[in-house]
Design an enzyme around this catalytic site. Structure first.
Site, PDB file in Angstrom:
ATOM      1  N   HIS A 543       0.957  -1.282   0.071  1.00 41.03           N
ATOM      2  CA  HIS A 543       0.237   0.279  -0.192  1.00 41.03           C
ATOM      3  C   HIS A 543       0.429   0.922  -0.467  1.00 41.03           C
ATOM      4  O   HIS A 543      -0.068   2.154   0.654  1.00 41.03           O
ATOM      5  CB  HIS A 543      -1.243   0.200   0.868  1.00 41.03           C
ATOM      6  N   HIS A 587      -7.301  -0.614   3.336  1.00 44.54           N
ATOM      7  CA  HIS A 587      -6.740  -1.062   1.611  1.00 44.54           C
ATOM      8  C   HIS A 587      -7.136   0.934   1.069  1.00 44.54           C
ATOM      9  O   HIS A 587      -8.673   0.856   0.823  1.00 44.54           O
ATOM     10  CB  HIS A 587      -6.989  -1.973   1.090  1.00 44.54           C
TER      11      HIS A 587
HETATM   12  C1  LIG Z   1      -0.448  -7.058  -4.127  1.00 47.79           C
HETATM   13  C2  LIG Z   1      -1.119  -6.117  -4.672  1.00 47.79           C
HETATM   14  C3  LIG Z   1      -2.353  -6.253  -3.864  1.00 47.79           C
HETATM   15  C4  LIG Z   1      -3.237  -5.108  -3.027  1.00 47.79           C
HETATM   16  N1  LIG Z   1      -3.684  -5.025  -2.506  1.00 47.79           N
HETATM   17  C5  LIG Z   1      -5.095  -4.125  -2.403  1.00 47.79           C
HETATM   18  C6  LIG Z   1      -6.474  -4.689  -1.484  1.00 47.79           C
HETATM   19  O1  LIG Z   1      -6.625  -5.443  -1.787  1.00 47.79           O
HETATM   20  N2  LIG Z   1      -7.400  -3.415  -1.365  1.00 47.79           N
HETATM   21  C7  LIG Z   1      -6.826  -1.802  -2.040  1.00 47.79           C
HETATM   22  O2  LIG Z   1      -7.564  -0.940  -1.571  1.00 47.79           O
HETATM   23  N3  LIG Z   1      -5.555  -2.204  -2.900  1.00 47.79           N
HETATM   24  C8  LIG Z   1      -4.666  -2.793  -2.414  1.00 47.79           C
HETATM   25  N4  LIG Z   1      -3.472  -2.877  -3.124  1.00 47.79           N
HETATM   26  C9  LIG Z   1      -2.987  -1.766  -3.874  1.00 47.79           C
HETATM   27  C10 LIG Z   1      -3.717  -0.938  -5.069  1.00 47.79           C
HETATM   28  O3  LIG Z   1      -3.904  -1.636  -5.955  1.00 47.79           O
HETATM   29  C11 LIG Z   1      -2.693   0.852  -4.719  1.00 47.79           C
HETATM   30  O4  LIG Z   1      -2.830   1.292  -4.195  1.00 47.79           O
HETATM   31  C12 LIG Z   1      -3.685   0.582  -6.167  1.00 47.79           C
HETATM   32  O5  LIG Z   1      -3.805   0.349  -7.142  1.00 47.79           O
HETATM   33  C13 LIG Z   1      -2.874   2.581  -6.643  1.00 47.79           C
HETATM   34  O6  LIG Z   1      -3.231   3.373  -7.939  1.00 47.79           O
HETATM   35  P1  LIG Z   1      -1.851   3.557  -8.881  1.00 47.79           P
HETATM   36  O7  LIG Z   1      -2.688   4.281  -9.930  1.00 47.79           O
HETATM   37  O8  LIG Z   1      -1.397   5.050  -7.689  1.00 47.79           O
HETATM   38  O9  LIG Z   1      -1.283   3.044  -9.085  1.00 47.79           O
HETATM   39  P2  LIG Z   1      -1.424   1.372 -10.066  1.00 47.79           P
HETATM   40  O10 LIG Z   1      -2.516   0.699 -10.109  1.00 47.79           O
HETATM   41  O11 LIG Z   1      -0.293   1.222  -9.694  1.00 47.79           O
HETATM   42  O12 LIG Z   1      -1.078   2.034 -11.364  1.00 47.79           O
HETATM   43  C14 LIG Z   1      -0.055   3.257 -12.213  1.00 47.79           C
HETATM   44  C15 LIG Z   1       0.384   2.076 -13.330  1.00 47.79           C
HETATM   45  O13 LIG Z   1       0.859   3.214 -14.664  1.00 47.79           O
HETATM   46  C16 LIG Z   1       2.040   2.068 -15.311  1.00 47.79           C
HETATM   47  N5  LIG Z   1       2.935   2.894 -15.300  1.00 47.79           N
HETATM   48  C17 LIG Z   1       4.243   2.735 -14.238  1.00 47.79           C
HETATM   49  N6  LIG Z   1       5.557   3.634 -14.504  1.00 47.79           N
HETATM   50  C18 LIG Z   1       4.583   3.676 -15.915  1.00 47.79           C
HETATM   51  C19 LIG Z   1       5.444   4.759 -17.685  1.00 47.79           C
HETATM   52  N7  LIG Z   1       6.909   5.042 -16.807  1.00 47.79           N
HETATM   53  N8  LIG Z   1       5.359   4.510 -18.648  1.00 47.79           N
HETATM   54  C20 LIG Z   1       3.586   4.181 -18.675  1.00 47.79           C
HETATM   55  N9  LIG Z   1       3.393   3.865 -17.648  1.00 47.79           N
HETATM   56  C21 LIG Z   1       3.136   3.772 -16.408  1.00 47.79           C
HETATM   57  C22 LIG Z   1       2.022   0.330 -14.046  1.00 47.79           C
HETATM   58  O14 LIG Z   1       2.786  -0.063 -15.392  1.00 47.79           O
HETATM   59  C23 LIG Z   1      -0.007   0.879 -13.577  1.00 47.79           C
HETATM   60  O15 LIG Z   1      -0.359   0.133 -14.724  1.00 47.79           O
HETATM   61  C24 LIG Z   1      -2.749  -4.237  -3.755  1.00 47.79           C
HETATM   62  C25 LIG Z   1      -1.323  -3.764  -4.610  1.00 47.79           C
HETATM   63  C26 LIG Z   1      -0.779  -5.073  -4.961  1.00 47.79           C
HETATM   64  C27 LIG Z   1       0.418  -4.845  -5.648  1.00 47.79           C
END
Ligand SMILES: Cc1cc2nc3c(=O)[nH]c(=O)nc-3n(C[C@H](O)[C@H](O)[C@H](O)COP(=O)(O)OP(=O)(O)OC[C@H]3O[C@@H](n4cnc5c(N)ncnc54)[C@H](O)[C@@H]3O)c2cc1C
Ligand SMILES: *[C@@H]1O[C@H](CO)[C@@H](O)[C@H](O)[C@H]1NC(C)=O
Ligand SMILES: *[C@@H]1O[C@H](CO)[C@@H](O)[C@H](O)[C@H]1NC(C)=O
Ligand SMILES: *[C@@H]1O[C@H](CO)[C@@H](O)[C@H](O)[C@H]1NC(C)=O
Ligand SMILES: *[C@@H]1O[C@H](CO)[C@@H](O)[C@H](O)[C@H]1NC(C)=O
Ligand SMILES: *[C@@H]1O[C@H](CO)[C@@H](O)[C@H](O)[C@H]1NC(C)=O
Ligand SMILES: *[C@@H]1O[C@H](CO)[C@@H](O)[C@H](O)[C@H]1NC(C)=O
Length: 610
Positions: A543, A587
């Site tokens: 997280h 979460h």
């Molecule tokens: C194994 C796991 C279990 C989890 N379980 C839960 C849960 O049960 N409940 C919950 O609420 N949260 C959970 N989380 C956390 C939650 O998924 C994240 O907090 C949330 O997805 C964050 O969203 P975000 O958009 O900030 O980042 P992310 O979801 O990580 O998305 C970022 C995206 O940007 C892309 N990216 C990165 N760098 C680049 C680049 N240079 N160029 C182009 N694209 C790029 C990545 O590939 C990714 O697709 C979990 C996370 C993981 C890894």
């Protein structure tokens, strides 16, 4: 919650039945972009941060949006769609496969640090738990940003807009498992309570009647999460609801929304100067370290949504960050901001295992040890519509949120790190099976288990993300600084003892046999024994947030202002988990979805706060 890396029988099978749906505007190379099309907005990263904002901005047919994702499409991947198989996605083709630095607070061990590398981002590989956080969490976001629009009450309309409650597929009555009045009914993200009964369900709930320490809470998403209750999961009809399947896939037929996968943004490019500030309205992209690079322009804004690890990485590669750190790597500093990549805060996790007497009461190990049973249950899921059975659920049905009582001696020396009295310090996740800690056998040959995974959800440790190299294809240095503070280590010690008290409730007699697996060695009456367990076995529940944190316009310790525009820069906004100034005691995906929903409204209104 289930352990990683257990799936050997079925991994990432491409399902023919779903592959035929609309994906017309899904591009797999920058060479496929039309050279005459001008994008108003380019969004980098397709997780819960990037997908909603890209989707909502493209609701206006006059606005052209390009969404760029480093990973592949999630289309037709069984392990992503099926809720029960979620635990096998760590270390899969859809994971960035990061590792932390050696953690001083964890006796020097490193921690595998999964992040989604696929359309949908981490919401395509996560465990689907849907928790909004506490009233105090959001009210703190409002106070640290000086914008009441982030407060608990103001943000409710965005939860309602994002959510759609879907009845469980087994048709059971959900009275007493959720308060339907507080949830959305027509949003893109499907949410449900478990589609299948697990043998531990009745015991977890009975404990809330037997022990006052663990009161029942019918819905922890009310703003007042304390207590034990049923998990709301981001799936519906027995299928995962990710940022991709909910916000992107249904809208791919829009002519003004282009989605470019398998393409990495390597840096922002300065395109000019606005009122003395450097403007960055272009992004350089590449498909691999050896392939051609392209510079893509946005007329209005670049929106960085690459997540807590990669958003600061892109800023740093672009010359936006601590000037001396950048110079030492041979990157020309363009905007000096010492906060970029700092303030990383994550939830440390420790699994405490207990034994159960009856083989069938350990659902996950029993299924994963028996290929015939595994295939039977997968077959049941595949051949039913809506999907039925154990494979139509996530494998964990209850969750608990606790505060360390005010009377506890820890408060004589430590200041409460939680955002307020509605925020828990500790989480319990109940799983009918063995959930291993790092270094433990994922699927032991023998034994039947019930695991209470414990998490410090109001940690006070802070870490960082820094660059290892100016090469954009080299992983950054990730240091969550786990258990750096007295409080964080104390809270896991407290939680391990509390897990022992939980299973000592009368109703577990004859069901639970006592501590089991590696946890059997721990003496729950000895601080020394528990502390060894804590330092040796703690890892993460994935997280991390906070590496581009939001602050007031004047706050010198932040990266973005209350409208999420990057300070000292024109043309760039950040919409992802990195802007959260502190981790919610929950979460975090629900918080990231609503930040993105509100960001879309702020952008549409054209509001510039600072
Ligand atoms: C194994 C796991 C279990 C989890 N379980 C839960 C849960 O049960 N409940 C919950 O609420 N949260 C959970 N989380 C956390 C939650 O998924 C994240 O907090 C949330 O997805 C964050 O969203 P975000 O958009 O900030 O980042 P992310 O979801 O990580 O998305 C970022 C995206 O940007 C892309 N990216 C990165 N760098 C680049 C680049 N240079 N160029 C182009 N694209 C790029 C990545 O590939 C990714 O697709 C979990 C996370 C993981 C890894
Ligand atoms: C992560 O590891 C898996 C398994 O080795 C591999 O298939 C995948 O390509 C890796 N991810 C990335 C982004 O390299
Ligand atoms: C959510 O559920 C609705 C209604 O059951 C369905 O039409 C829709 O396709 C589902 N969405 C996702 C993202 O699975
Ligand atoms: C991108 O390509 C241009 C032109 O070929 C080159 O000058 C530049 O150095 C490249 N950038 C990177 C980061 O490789
Ligand atoms: C074990 O569990 C199964 C399924 O819940 C139940 O039918 C059986 O009676 C249990 N056996 C014992 C010895 O408790
Ligand atoms: C494996 O599962 C099948 C199908 O449910 C069952 O018939 C069989 O007895 C199980 N095998 C073992 C060793 O438990
Ligand atoms: C806590 O973190 C700081 C900053 O990284 C570090 O200097 C210090 O040694 C750490 N202390 C402990 C006890 O881990």
């Amino acid at each position: 919650m289930r352990p990683a890396g257990r799936l050997t029988t079925v991994t990432c099978v491409i399902l023919g039945i779903t592959a035929a749906t609309s994906r017309a505007a899904l591009l797999t190379s920058p060479a496929q972009l039309s050279s005459s099309k001008k994008y108003d907005y380019i969004v980098v990263g397709a997780g819960p941060g990037g997908s909603p904002v890209a989707s909502r901005l493209s609701e206006d047919p006059k606005v052209n949006v390009l969404l760029i994702e480093a990973g592949p499409s999630d289309q037709g991947v069984l392990d992503i769609q099926n809720p029960f198989l979620a635990g096998g996605l760590q270390g899969s083709p859809f994971d960035w496969n990061y590792t932390t630095t050696a953690q001083k607070g964890l006796n020097g061990h490193t921690v595998a640090y999964a992040r989604g590398h696929v359309l949908g981002g981490s919401s395509s590989i996560n465990l689907m738990v849907w928790t909004r956080g506490s009233r105090d969490d959001f009210n703190t976001y409002a106070s640290v940003s000086g914008d009441s629009g982030w407060s608990w009450n103001s943000i409710q309309k965005y939860f309602l807009k994002a959510e759609r409650f879907v009845p469980p597929t087994d048709g059971h009555d959900v009275t007493g498992q959720i308060n339907l009045k507080i949830h959305g009914t027509n949003g893109p993200v499907n949410l449900t309570v478990a589609n299948a009964v697990l043998p531990t369900d009745s015991h977890v709930i009975a404990t809330t009647q037997e022990l006052a320490e663990f009161p029942f809470n019918v819905d922890s998403n009310s703003g007042d999460p304390l207590g034990v209750g049923w998990i709301l999961g981001a799936y519906g009809n027995g299928v995962r609801s990710s940022a991709s399947s909910s916000y992107i896939d249904p809208f791919l037929s829009r002519k003004n929304l282009d989605v470019l996968v398998e393409t990495t943004a390597t840096k922002l490019v300065q395109t000019g100067t606005t009122k003395g500030l450097p403007a960055f309205r272009a992004v350089e992209v590449q498909q691999s370290s050896t392939s051609k690079n392209y510079t893509l322009h946005a007329t209005k804004e670049i929106i960085l949504s690459a997540g807590t690890i990669n958003t600061p990485k892109i800023l740093l590669l672009s010359g936006i960050g601590p000037a001396s750190q950048l110079r030492s790597l041979g990157i020309k500093p363009l905007v000096d901001n010492s906060n970029v990549g700092q303030n990383l805060v994550d939830h440390p996790r420790l699994s405490n295992q207990f034994g159960v007497l009856n083989v069938s009461d350990d659902v996950t190990d029993t299924v994963l040890r028996n290929t015939t049973l595994f295939n039977e249950l997968l077959g049941e899921w595949m051949n039913t519509n809506p999907h039925q059975g154990v494979f139509a659920s996530s494998g964990a049905n209850q969750i608990g949120w606790l505060r360390i009582p005010d009377s506890d001696p820890i408060w004589k020396t430590v200041k409460d790190p939680s955002s307020g009295p509605t925020s828990p310090h500790i989480e319990f996740l109940f799983s009918p099976g063995n959930v291993p800690n790092p270094g433990e056998v994922a699927l032991p040959d023998t034994g039947n288990f019930f695991t209470i995974s414990t998490v410090v959800v109001s940690p006070s440790s802070r870490g960082s993300v820094t660059l290892a190299s100016k090469d954009p294809f080299v992983s950054p240095i990730i240091d969550p600084n786990f258990l750096n503070t007295t409080f964080d280590a104390y809270a896991l010690n407290y939680a391990a003892r509390a897990s022992g008290r939980f299973v000592s409730a009368p109703n577990w007699k004859g069901f639970v046999t006592g501590q089991a697996g590696p946890f059997a060695e721990v003496d729950l009456t000895s601080d020394e024994s528990i502390n060894t367990w804590v330092r040796e076995k703690t890892s993460t529940i994935w997280h991390p947030v906070g590496t581009a944190r939001m602050g007031t316009c004047k706050d010198k310790k932040s990266v973005v202002g209350p409208d999420l525009r990057v300070k000292g820069v024109d043309g760039v906004r950040i919409v992802d988990a990195s802007v959260l100034p502190n981790v919610p005691a929950a979460h975090p995906q629900a918080a990231v979805y609503v930040f993105s929903e509100r960001a879309a409204d702020l952008i549409k209104k054209g509001s510039c706060v600072c």
